[in-house]
Structure formats: C-alpha cells, structure tokens
Design a protein around this motif. Structure first.
Motif, PDB file in Angstrom:
ATOM      1  N   GLY A  35       0.817  -1.213   0.000  1.00  0.00           N
ATOM      2  CA  GLY A  35       0.000   0.000   0.000  1.00  0.00           C
ATOM      3  C   GLY A  35       0.847   1.258   0.000  1.00  0.00           C
ATOM      4  N   ARG A  36       1.978   1.206   0.745  1.00  0.00           N
ATOM      5  CA  ARG A  36       2.842   2.391   0.784  1.00  0.00           C
ATOM      6  C   ARG A  36       3.463   2.664  -0.589  1.00  0.00           C
ATOM      7  N   LEU A  37       3.860   1.605  -1.311  1.00  0.00           N
ATOM      8  CA  LEU A  37       4.447   1.785  -2.634  1.00  0.00           C
ATOM      9  C   LEU A  37       3.450   2.415  -3.606  1.00  0.00           C
ATOM     10  N   LEU A  38       2.220   1.885  -3.595  1.00  0.00           N
ATOM     11  CA  LEU A  38       1.217   2.437  -4.504  1.00  0.00           C
ATOM     12  C   LEU A  38       0.888   3.891  -4.159  1.00  0.00           C
ATOM     13  N   PHE A  39       0.856   4.177  -2.874  1.00  0.00           N
ATOM     14  CA  PHE A  39       0.575   5.548  -2.464  1.00  0.00           C
ATOM     15  C   PHE A  39       1.729   6.475  -2.861  1.00  0.00           C
ATOM     16  N   PHE A  40       2.971   5.986  -2.713  1.00  0.00           N
ATOM     17  CA  PHE A  40       4.123   6.796  -3.114  1.00  0.00           C
ATOM     18  C   PHE A  40       4.070   7.087  -4.611  1.00  0.00           C
ATOM     19  N   LEU A  41       3.703   6.100  -5.421  1.00  0.00           N
ATOM     20  CA  LEU A  41       3.582   6.321  -6.865  1.00  0.00           C
ATOM     21  C   LEU A  41       2.526   7.373  -7.167  1.00  0.00           C
ATOM     22  N   ARG A  42       1.422   7.336  -6.412  1.00  0.00           N
ATOM     23  CA  ARG A  42       0.364   8.329  -6.627  1.00  0.00           C
ATOM     24  C   ARG A  42       0.853   9.735  -6.270  1.00  0.00           C
TER      25      ARG A  42
END
Length: 346
Positions: free
Chosen positions: A55-62
C-alpha cells in the motif's frame, strides 16, 4: 545567446506544499475496514502474511504522479536570450601605396629594420579589426592600381590579402595617386545602402604616373559622394632606400648581415594630398613615425563612426511534456501493479 531554466507559472509550485498534508491525512480519514474479525489473533495472523509495503508503494507512486503533474502545469521551459546587431555601416576603401620608396626604413626606431610599408600594413590591420560592422576593401597601387580585395565584411579574408602584399608585387614602377583614388571611388559608387562612403589613401611619394591626375580623381570622388582622407608618410629630409628583392619584398644583406645602401629618396611634396582632401570634404594628415600614423587612423576611426543598434528578444523551449509523460508512465505503472502483483482484497 544565453539560456536559463525557468517556470512560466511558478506560483503553481506552491501546490507541492499540499502533498505532505495529503500524505499525512491519508488513511486517517476514510471508510471503516471491509472485513471484521471476531478474534484479534486471526487479524494479527492475517496482517503478518500480507505485504505491508504494498500500500505504501502504490501511495508513493500516486504522490509522485501528482508532483510531476504540478510541475508540468507550472510550465518548465528554457528561455534563450538573443541579441542581434543591426549596423548602419560605413563603406571604406583603403588605398595603399606599394611603390618601391615604401621600403625606406625612416619611420622605425633607431635599431629597427622596419619599412614604411611594414608600419603602414600593421596600422591598417589594427584599423580593420576595429571596424567589424563596416564593409572594407583594399586597393594597392604603384604605377597602376591593383584590387587586393573588394568591399567585404569578411575582415579575416581581407587581412589575409593584406598580408600577401609586398613592395615589388606590382612591377610597373612609379606612383599613380590619381589612378588609385579613382579606382577606389569607382568601387564605392554603386553602394546604395551605406551610411557613408570614404577613401583612406596612404602614400609616401609624388604623383608621377597614371592616366588620372590626383585633383580630378578627388573631384570624381566628391561627385560620387565619396569623402577622401589622405595621409602622407615619411620624414621631412632625404633618406636612403636600401636594396631589396622585388620578388619577395625582403631587404638584401651583405656577407656581414648589414643593409646594402641604394638610392637616396627626397621628401615628397604633399600639397596635392591636401587639395584632394579639401575637394572631397575629407582631411589631410602627415605622419613621420609609427605613433603618428597610428594616431591618424585612430582619429579617422572616431570621425567615421558606425551606428550600431542592438535588438534583444527571448525565445522559449517548453519542457512541460517531459514531467507530464513521466506522470502518465507512473500512473500506468500504479494501475498495473494495483491490478496484478499488488492487488488488494476489497
């Protein structure tokens, strides 16, 4: 041309300050969990098995996608400052005496073996380099005129042609001042867009050859709107003309390395040069050494100024497409990961 990086709308970059706030509030405000567990042990075991970093990776990409979009909206670009020179130049025909008397060594220092021609050509080269916005040409003359260079803005090429000249290049002996001036005036007559047209004639002798006398030549120049500056060089007393090789223009030396004396030169009568200058609204000068000749050309340089206008403008090369393309790439990557390897249970 100067290039610098800038943003068209730099105030939009303040939106970047909202991203940390969005990151802080993320997860604190939202819907309750979709799954309920009757026992904490079951939830703990489920959390251990899950990928906690997904979840943190996807949020960082966003977040990175939003950052790049804001940068693209701010309009990054390269600004190129240009300066164009618009010159209203002076057309100048340099007329240089190449008769044998120009090999006299009377204008140099006591221990210098430098001829009148050497000094004149060095001062002329310096004058040419000071007039980058003017069209200049060069005529050498002895008993006949010789076009060394037509009017040109390519001053490096003009100086190369000046360096090729030497006394003896024109085999016809004599000094045709009138023919040299007339040839220069004819070269200038068809120039329509010049601010001013002038002849700078340098000689060390009396007119004794040629088809046109100096005074009628000056009258022709005046009728064509050409101003004639005349310069008479050489000392005011007799001097020795040492022997030299006409094929190379080099002084000849004896077995001991000493100069070989030749004929004696008498001072020239420069009254005719004053008349030529007066008839054409120019000016007459006398020089007996290098310093005086340099001062004369410096004065002519000041009198015949070139009007130069500078036009400044800026062109822009936009760069917004690069952060925008990067943002689109990250958005696609986020969607692919969220629906494949990092897919989450609703």
């Amino acid at each position: 041309m100067n290039s610098n990086f800038q943003f068209q709308y730099p105030w939009l970059l303040f939106l970047l300050a909202l991203l940390p706030i969005y990151a802080f509030l993320h997860g604190r405000i939202g819907k309750l969990g979709a799954l309920r567990f009757p026992s904490a042990d079951i939830a703990r075991a489920a959390g251990a098995a899950a990928r906690s970093a997904a979840g943190r990776l996807l949020f960082f990409l966003r977040l990175l996608t939003l950052c790049l979009c804001i940068i693209a909206l701010a309009g990054p670009r390269f600004a190129n400052d240009h300066t164009e020179t618009q010159a209203s130049g002076v057309d100048i025909m340099l007329v240089l005496d190449l008769s044998w008397s120009m090999m006299a060594l009377d204008m140099g220092g006591p221990n210098e073996r430098v001829s009148r021609f050497d000094i004149a050509s060095q001062v002329l080269e310096d004058f040419i380099r000071k007039r980058p916005s003017d069209r200049l040409g060069l005529i050498a003359f002895s008993a006949v005129p010789y076009l060394a260079s037509p009017l040109t803005l390519n001053h490096d090429w003009l100086i190369e042609n000046l360096h090729r000249l030497h006394v003896g290049l024109i085999r016809d002996l004599g000094t045709a001042i009138g023919d040299g001036a007339a040839a220069g005036a004819k070269r200038l007559k068809n120039i329509k867009d010049s601010k001013s047209r002038i002849i700078i004639l340098l000689t060390d002798g009396d007119n004794n050859k040629g088809e046109i006398d100096p005074v009628p030549a000056a009258q022709l120049a005046a009728a064509l709107g050409v101003k004639v500056y005349t310069i008479g060089i050489g000392i005011e007393q007799p001097c020795v003309l040492n022997r030299f090789d006409p094929a190379t223009g080099k002084l000849e030396l004896d077995a001991n390395g000493n100069l070989i004396p030749g004929m004696t030169l008498q001072p020239a009568n420069y009254d005719v040069l004053g008349k030529m200058a007066a008839l054409s609204r120019g000016k007459f000068y006398r020089a007996t050494n290098r310093h005086e000749l340099q001062r004369i050309y410096d004065e002519i340089d000041r009198l015949e100024k070139t009007e130069v206008k500078l036009r400044r403008f800026t062109t822009y090369r936009p760069l917004f497409q690069w952060p925008l393309l990067a943002a689109c790439g990250l958005l696609v990557l986020e969607m692919v990961l969220a629906n494949t390897r990092l897919r989450r249970v609703p």
